[in-house]
Design an enzyme around this catalytic site. Sequence first.
Site, PDB file in Angstrom:
ATOM      1  N   SER A 219       1.041  -1.431   0.122  1.00 32.81           N
ATOM      2  CA  SER A 219       0.058  -0.082   0.270  1.00 32.81           C
ATOM      3  C   SER A 219       0.870   1.804   0.203  1.00 32.81           C
ATOM      4  O   SER A 219       0.389   2.158  -0.616  1.00 32.81           O
ATOM      5  CB  SER A 219      -1.128  -0.102   1.171  1.00 32.81           C
ATOM      6  OG  SER A 219      -2.087  -1.186   1.561  1.00 32.81           O
TER       7      SER A 219
ATOM      8  N   HIS B   8      -0.186   3.640   4.308  1.00 28.56           N
ATOM      9  CA  HIS B   8      -0.801   3.916   3.801  1.00 28.56           C
ATOM     10  C   HIS B   8      -0.274   5.532   3.471  1.00 28.56           C
ATOM     11  O   HIS B   8      -0.169   6.445   2.918  1.00 28.56           O
ATOM     12  CB  HIS B   8      -2.349   3.323   4.177  1.00 28.56           C
ATOM     13  CG  HIS B   8      -2.755   2.401   3.118  1.00 28.56           C
ATOM     14  ND1 HIS B   8      -2.229   1.213   4.668  1.00 28.56           N
ATOM     15  CD2 HIS B   8      -3.794   1.968   2.882  1.00 28.56           C
ATOM     16  CE1 HIS B   8      -2.690   0.206   4.525  1.00 28.56           C
ATOM     17  NE2 HIS B   8      -3.231   0.661   3.820  1.00 28.56           N
TER      18      HIS B   8
END
Length: 405
Positions: free
Chosen positions: A279, A344
């Site tokens: 991610s 993220h």
Amino acid sequence: MKSSPRMAGVNREAPVNSSPAVASNAEGEEIEVLESTEVLPVAPEDYDPEDSGFISTERFRDLLATHGSELDPHKLEVLLALADCNADGKICYQDFVNLMSNKRSNSFRRAILQGSRQLKGCSLRDEAGLGLSQRLVRHVAYETLPREVDRKWYFDSYTYCPPPWLILAITIAEVAVFMYYGLQLDRLVLQVSSPSFLKSPLPYHPQLRAQAWRYLSYIFMHTGIEHLSLNMAMQLLVGVPLEMVHGALRIGLVYACGVLAGSLAVSVTDMTAPVVGSSGGVYALVSAHLANVVMNWSGMKCQFKLFRMAMALVCMSVEFGRAVWLRFYPPAFPPCPNPSFVAHLGGVLVGLTLGVVVLQNYEQRLQDQSLFWIFFCVYTLFVLSAVFWNIFAYSLLDVRLPPPP
């Protein structure tokens, strides 16, 4: 012939050569020495560094009228626009050489962007009779580039050599590793709930943070098929077109910086949690692309751009929400918590800074962009600070880490 700021009235007999670049140099009525930090290598008989400089726009148009049939039609349009937008009546010879060598300088781009008229001729979207591969290249151009001159330039220059191999190779490796551990752990959904999941040499684990490769190798492990599917979809749909336009080196730089920033951000802010999944790199690419679309909204001509941007944000939100839920869900094997979601956010920050600069400077040297060096220095400072944090902070703060897997 000695170099000087201006030398007028220099006449020489034009050599027999069909190249417009040579003709423009040989028959120019006014030549100035071009002070340039980048001179492309060309054959000695085609280019003399002491004769590089400027020619008049009138002479330039005459040369285009004479030799225009030898040029790609899109390049001819760009050259005509370059001639029309120079108010000082001169054309830079080195810019012409760069164009013919498929390399543009910063001054060339500024001349086009500051021009007083748009490129004449039909839009690239209106061209008919294109093959499947040409239509794909045209589609990618409209997906990623905000200016028609850049789209036409890319369409004429792209050759599929090399192909977009980097993102495809990373994706294949991630699927292969996932399938291997899926068979070994005998589960495809929520692999993280297996007691042997973190025993792999790939995930980042706070107790094993001295193993430096884990700050990058964690991207090949995913918590389950739902995690892998969302990351793989965004990685292929966004990463492959970006690599086709900007090349493996630039996209790899943004991706790797996002991956490293993700694991380091976890080690600083969520110190007891492990990290898995790609991610960080995926969010760096997607956020950079979306920011580039927003900043060039009127110039981006991709179809249904508002709907597609909304869908991309929905996919990112779903994946991020899944990661947040999993982080605070009771772990299967306490006291080790579930993987962190902070990677993220690290990827997003890289995409909105370093990534945007890379995507905005298509076919331009990054080392010539001051904003690139500013963000690169900030990123380097963050990496060094995080390294020192990992060395000293854990012991100074007496952080209680989970046992090693």
